[in-house]
Design an enzyme around this catalytic site. Structure first.
Site, PDB file in Angstrom:
ATOM      1  N   ASP A 227      -7.372  -7.413   3.396  1.00  0.00           N
ATOM      2  CA  ASP A 227      -6.183  -6.712   2.895  1.00  0.00           C
ATOM      3  C   ASP A 227      -4.944  -7.413   3.453  1.00  0.00           C
ATOM      4  OD1 ASP A 227      -7.937  -4.725   2.000  1.00  0.00           O
ATOM      5  OD2 ASP A 227      -7.765  -3.612   3.883  1.00  0.00           O
TER       6      ASP A 227
ATOM      7  N   ASP B  80       1.468  -2.283   9.837  1.00  0.00           N
ATOM      8  CA  ASP B  80       0.051  -2.270  10.253  1.00  0.00           C
ATOM      9  C   ASP B  80      -0.051  -2.865  11.654  1.00  0.00           C
ATOM     10  OD1 ASP B  80      -1.445  -1.339   7.955  1.00  0.00           O
ATOM     11  OD2 ASP B  80      -1.093  -3.258   6.976  1.00  0.00           O
TER      12      ASP B  80
ATOM     13  N   GLU C   8      -9.355  -1.489  12.733  1.00  0.00           N
ATOM     14  CA  GLU C   8      -9.569  -2.012  11.391  1.00  0.00           C
ATOM     15  C   GLU C   8      -8.786  -3.310  11.197  1.00  0.00           C
ATOM     16  OE1 GLU C   8      -8.941  -1.793   6.915  1.00  0.00           O
ATOM     17  OE2 GLU C   8      -7.487  -0.786   8.180  1.00  0.00           O
ATOM     18  N   GLU C   9      -7.717  -3.460  11.955  1.00  0.00           N
ATOM     19  CA  GLU C   9      -6.864  -4.642  11.809  1.00  0.00           C
ATOM     20  C   GLU C   9      -7.353  -5.850  12.603  1.00  0.00           C
ATOM     21  OE1 GLU C   9      -4.644  -4.720   9.551  1.00  0.00           O
ATOM     22  OE2 GLU C   9      -4.784  -2.590   9.085  1.00  0.00           O
TER      23      GLU C   9
ATOM     24  N   ASP D  67      -8.220   3.173  12.317  1.00  0.00           N
ATOM     25  CA  ASP D  67      -7.418   2.496  11.298  1.00  0.00           C
ATOM     26  C   ASP D  67      -5.982   2.903  11.614  1.00  0.00           C
ATOM     27  OD1 ASP D  67      -6.148   1.507   9.121  1.00  0.00           O
ATOM     28  OD2 ASP D  67      -7.527   2.343   7.632  1.00  0.00           O
TER      29      ASP D  67
ATOM     30  N   LEU E 141      -2.981   2.320  10.375  1.00  0.00           N
ATOM     31  CA  LEU E 141      -2.109   2.802   9.300  1.00  0.00           C
ATOM     32  C   LEU E 141      -2.844   2.666   7.974  1.00  0.00           C
ATOM     33  CD1 LEU E 141       0.683   4.024   9.316  1.00  0.00           C
ATOM     34  CD2 LEU E 141       1.606   1.815   8.663  1.00  0.00           C
ATOM     35  N   ASP E 142      -3.579   3.705   7.636  1.00  0.00           N
ATOM     36  CA  ASP E 142      -4.379   3.665   6.407  1.00  0.00           C
ATOM     37  C   ASP E 142      -3.480   3.937   5.199  1.00  0.00           C
ATOM     38  OD1 ASP E 142      -7.247   3.705   5.303  1.00  0.00           O
ATOM     39  OD2 ASP E 142      -6.286   5.428   4.364  1.00  0.00           O
TER      40      ASP E 142
ATOM     41  N   GLU F 197     -13.013   4.782   8.650  1.00  0.00           N
ATOM     42  CA  GLU F 197     -12.597   5.700   7.578  1.00  0.00           C
ATOM     43  C   GLU F 197     -13.711   6.679   7.203  1.00  0.00           C
ATOM     44  OE1 GLU F 197     -11.688   2.291   5.075  1.00  0.00           O
ATOM     45  OE2 GLU F 197      -9.587   2.829   5.071  1.00  0.00           O
TER      46      GLU F 197
HETATM   47  P1  FDP Z   1      -5.157   0.835   1.230  1.00  0.00           P
HETATM   48  O1  FDP Z   1      -5.933  -0.248   0.518  1.00  0.00           O
HETATM   49  O2  FDP Z   1      -3.792   1.096   0.667  1.00  0.00           O
HETATM   50  O3  FDP Z   1      -5.130   0.657   2.733  1.00  0.00           O
HETATM   51  O4  FDP Z   1      -8.241   1.985   3.257  1.00  0.00           O
HETATM   52  C1  FDP Z   1      -8.096   1.591   2.039  1.00  0.00           C
HETATM   53  C2  FDP Z   1      -7.331   2.442   1.057  1.00  0.00           C
HETATM   54  O5  FDP Z   1      -5.966   2.219   0.983  1.00  0.00           O
HETATM   55  C3  FDP Z   1      -7.547   3.973   1.222  1.00  0.00           C
HETATM   56  O6  FDP Z   1      -6.555   4.588   1.971  1.00  0.00           O
HETATM   57  C4  FDP Z   1      -7.531   4.463  -0.218  1.00  0.00           C
HETATM   58  O7  FDP Z   1      -8.254   5.661  -0.413  1.00  0.00           O
HETATM   59  C5  FDP Z   1      -8.146   3.317  -0.951  1.00  0.00           C
HETATM   60  O8  FDP Z   1      -7.917   2.148  -0.179  1.00  0.00           O
HETATM   61  C6  FDP Z   1      -7.544   3.142  -2.303  1.00  0.00           C
HETATM   62  O9  FDP Z   1      -8.226   2.154  -2.983  1.00  0.00           O
HETATM   63  P2  FDP Z   1      -8.076   1.933  -4.556  1.00  0.00           P
HETATM   64  O10 FDP Z   1      -6.675   1.434  -4.757  1.00  0.00           O
HETATM   65  O11 FDP Z   1      -9.109   0.918  -4.876  1.00  0.00           O
HETATM   66  O12 FDP Z   1      -8.321   3.249  -5.245  1.00  0.00           O
END
Ligand code: FDP
Length: 282
Positions: free
Chosen positions: A35, A41, A64-65, A83, A85-86, A227
């Site tokens: 990501d 983050d 997570e980072e 995580d 900053l999710d 998560e």
């Molecule tokens: P993000 O990539 O913005 O960090 O952790 C990953 C996450 O967000 C979750 O918070 C969220 O539920 C999911 O990804 C959203 O993924 P999609 O865009 O594929 O639905």
């Protein structure tokens, strides 16, 4: 454990300030899961590492980072995965984001999680702590204190669905299952932030949040340690269920720190429906 929760409160207050005043643009880096990181983050990750480094009870942390775990105190009892900053891709559009913490003993297996905490940075800052019960706290920003609000419990059945992933990649039986929930009157609630989306379903009494395996991502997207296991713990303690399509999520053991798993969190009625559909497709 109290020291860890107190450290999380300090982190939450500092991260909330950072969200308000720090640069919200992208960093020039990717995390272990590929990501793109935003600067927040990295800032949030540094804040948590700094606060956890002061807690004697913590043996090891993994973020997570970051690729690897970091040993803190040889005599510490707990392993903490987080995580920082999710949902950080939502920062630039000013939607709610969160921090997630799983507290484990001995290893990062689902069966070894002993507490989970998450923080929602929204119009208010709220913190949910799951140990023997699930408790909701609200930050009084003037006093810099988290105030207990109430215990949270899921109903047997809800009326919200948060369906994650890319629809065109869903398996056909999954799509049919989600469509059937909507035909039964369920309402769509999905912001793209796991923390606010699961928080909404929990506070409104129930429903289903799903991030399934799909053609493009057979093991889903969400990471077990940071998560999936923490939210599985929260939902189970609140009286709901959390499965990967067949098994209890907390029966899973990751091979690697950043492994993902398909996941379904919800109240009893909706998870039984998922089990029915998925058992016929195996
Ligand atoms: P993000 O990539 O913005 O960090 O952790 C990953 C996450 O967000 C979750 O918070 C969220 O539920 C999911 O990804 C959203 O993924 P999609 O865009 O594929 O639905």
């Amino acid at each position: 454990m109290t020291d860890i929760i107190n450290a999380i409160k300090k982190c939450a207050i500092r991260i909330n300030e950072a969200i308000k005043y720090e640069d919200t643009s992208k960093a020039e880096s990717e995390n272990k899961s590929g990501d793109i990181q935003v600067k927040l983050d990295v800032i949030s990750d540094d804040i948590i590492e700094e606060e956890f480094s002061k807690v004697a009870d913590i043996k090891e942390i993994v973020s997570e980072e970051k690729e690897d775990a970091l040993k803190l105190n040889e005599n510490g009892k707990y392993f903490v995965a987080y995580d920082p900053l999710d949902g950080s891709s939502l920062i630039d559009v000013n939607l709610s984001v969160g921090s997630i913490f799983g507290i484990y003993k001995n290893s990062y297996d689902g069966a070894n999680i002993v507490a989970a905490v998450y923080v929602v940075y929204g119009p208010r800052v709220e913190m949910v702590v799951a140990r023997d019960v699930v408790e909701l706290f609200k930050l009084d920003e003037k006093k810099g204190e988290f105030i207990f609000q109430k215990e949270l419990k899921l109903n047997e059945k809800g009326n919200l669905v948060g369906p994650g992933g890319t629809q065109k990649e869903w398996y056909s039986f999954h799509k049919e299952m989600i469509d059937n929930f909507f035909k039964d009157g369920y309402r769509l609630r999905y912001s793209g932030g796991m923390v606010p989306d699961l928080h909404q379903i929990l506070l409104k009494g129930g429903g289903l949040f799903a991030y399934p395996g799909a053609n493009d991502k057979p093991n889903g997207k969400l990471r077990m340690l940071f998560e999936v296991f923490p939210f599985a713990y929260v939902y189970k303690i609140a009286g709901g269920l959390a499965i990967d399509g067949s098994d209890d999520l907390l029966s899973l053991s990751p091979k690697h720190l950043h492994d993902t798993a398909p996941c379904f969190f919800g109240s009893d009625y909706e998870i039984q429906k998922v089990l029915e559909v998925y058992s016929k497709r195996k």
